[in-house]
Design an enzyme around this catalytic site. Sequence first.
Site, PDB file in Angstrom:
ATOM      1  CG  ASP A  66      -1.945   1.075   1.240  1.00 26.23           C
ATOM      2  OD1 ASP A  66      -1.747   2.084   0.535  1.00 26.23           O
ATOM      3  OD2 ASP A  66      -2.950   0.938   1.969  1.00 26.23           O
ATOM      4  CG  HIS A  67       3.052   4.212  -3.124  1.00 20.74           C
ATOM      5  ND1 HIS A  67       4.024   4.654  -2.253  1.00 20.74           N
ATOM      6  CD2 HIS A  67       3.567   4.405  -4.368  1.00 20.74           C
ATOM      7  CE1 HIS A  67       5.065   5.088  -2.927  1.00 20.74           C
ATOM      8  NE2 HIS A  67       4.826   4.945  -4.226  1.00 20.74           N
ATOM      9  NE  ARG A  68      -4.139   3.813   1.619  1.00 25.36           N
ATOM     10  CZ  ARG A  68      -5.265   3.360   2.167  1.00 25.36           C
ATOM     11  NH1 ARG A  68      -6.282   4.191   2.380  1.00 25.36           N
ATOM     12  NH2 ARG A  68      -5.376   2.093   2.508  1.00 25.36           N
TER      13      ARG A  68
END
Length: 485
Positions: free
Chosen positions: A456-458
């Site tokens: 998850d790039h968040r």
Amino acid sequence: MGLQTFRLPDPGEGLVEADIVTWRVAVGDQIQINDILLEVETSKSLVELPSPYAGTVTELLVKEGDTVDVGAPIISIDDGVGDTTPPATNGNAEEAQVPNLVGYGPRTGAAKRRPRRGGTAEEPAEAHEQVADTFSVRAPVSRRADGREPLHAERGTPTGAPLPGPGETAPVPTPSGGAVLAKPPVRKLAKDLGVDLASLVGSGPGGVITRDDVSAASMPAESIEAPTSTPAESIDTLRTAPVEAQQASVEDVRIPIKGVRKSTAEAMVRSAFTAPHVTVWLDCDVTATMELVERLKARREFADLRISPLLIIAKAVCLALVRTPELNSFWDERAQQIVLKKSINLGIAAATPRGLLVPNVKGAESLGLVQLASAISEVVAMAREGRTQPAHLAGGTFTITNIGVFGVDAGSPILNPGESGILCVGQIARKPWVVGVGGEERIEPRWVTTLSSSFDHRLADGAQGSTFLADVAAILNDPALALLF
């Protein structure tokens, strides 16, 4: 009379409905508290429901295959103690008191049941006992003539032919006049495809009906009959036949979207459109890992355990996650916080007859190699045998999916909702690899796999995602490096 209505209990984990899979009782059966009434399938597990009442079954209020809301009435039981019918709830399921999926106290005696159709309750079920070992989930039981499992298997005076001795061949039971022999997943497939199990003769051990038997029976008759013309004639006929006639010879199969398939679809769509996925790839020489696996198999501590490269991969993942906690975290949208999980609940994706399930090993980072091997074997076995409960599927923090068992090299895995990382392992195959020896390089055949990790790039940047994958690959390339982690 004392008519009691049993409502579908709350399965927990936020689930609001369940599918009725198999009734274990029929109208007129005498039952005791905690006798199994039926088997239901939620989007997460297959569950047997015990009875909270003792008495006589008076009515089955839902049918096999129905999808029922939590709190809906499913069966009526006469307890024989007077009028204790629960008060009306104006059709509002929330007003009714709904128990959890647990037992209701100790058994007070053996259940009695009415005689079978066309026979007495004391008739044995030799044919069923011959194939009892093929059913790994539940103890062998006798069945009714209509194929349902009764509450108990009565053991009366044997009246049929004796079981075959060592080296003898067991007679194959026939469907006519006898019970249908099929496992629950096969029964469900037959129901979905509209196949009458009683019309089939099983090709499995002892006459058990298999998935292939059901699939073959569901095919249109035209597709399984021997051709009456030469291939050339058939092609010419098809070319000249009207389009409508060609289309009429093929029937689509419609499968209801429910259970695990429905849950998986909803979860994957939610994850794909919520978490911004990034996937990184890395080819890895795992020859040292394969050699370690063979040495572990020879050790006494692992004598009763199934050892595979997955064990070393799981250990490597746990060690790498400790160094990169961002891939073992949770995005709390409501609180606007990133939660770094203190424990690793390692999910192991398992292909089962019900679909893809991901039970997880709680606290995997604290387990030694022997304990981890035992825990992985247990959760995978539970999933494949249909014994997984909602608690085994909840709370996962990171997942491993192994597509290499299907002969596939690599893939772009989708995150499980609520998790920040997943590792996909491709097939381990012999490939030419450049090896450095004594300052020189040469090409050797080595065991090689492709690892791909989505995150998850968040929660994690490319640096954290790439570092995690590189750490896993380093341990698999040289397991001794685990001592440095």
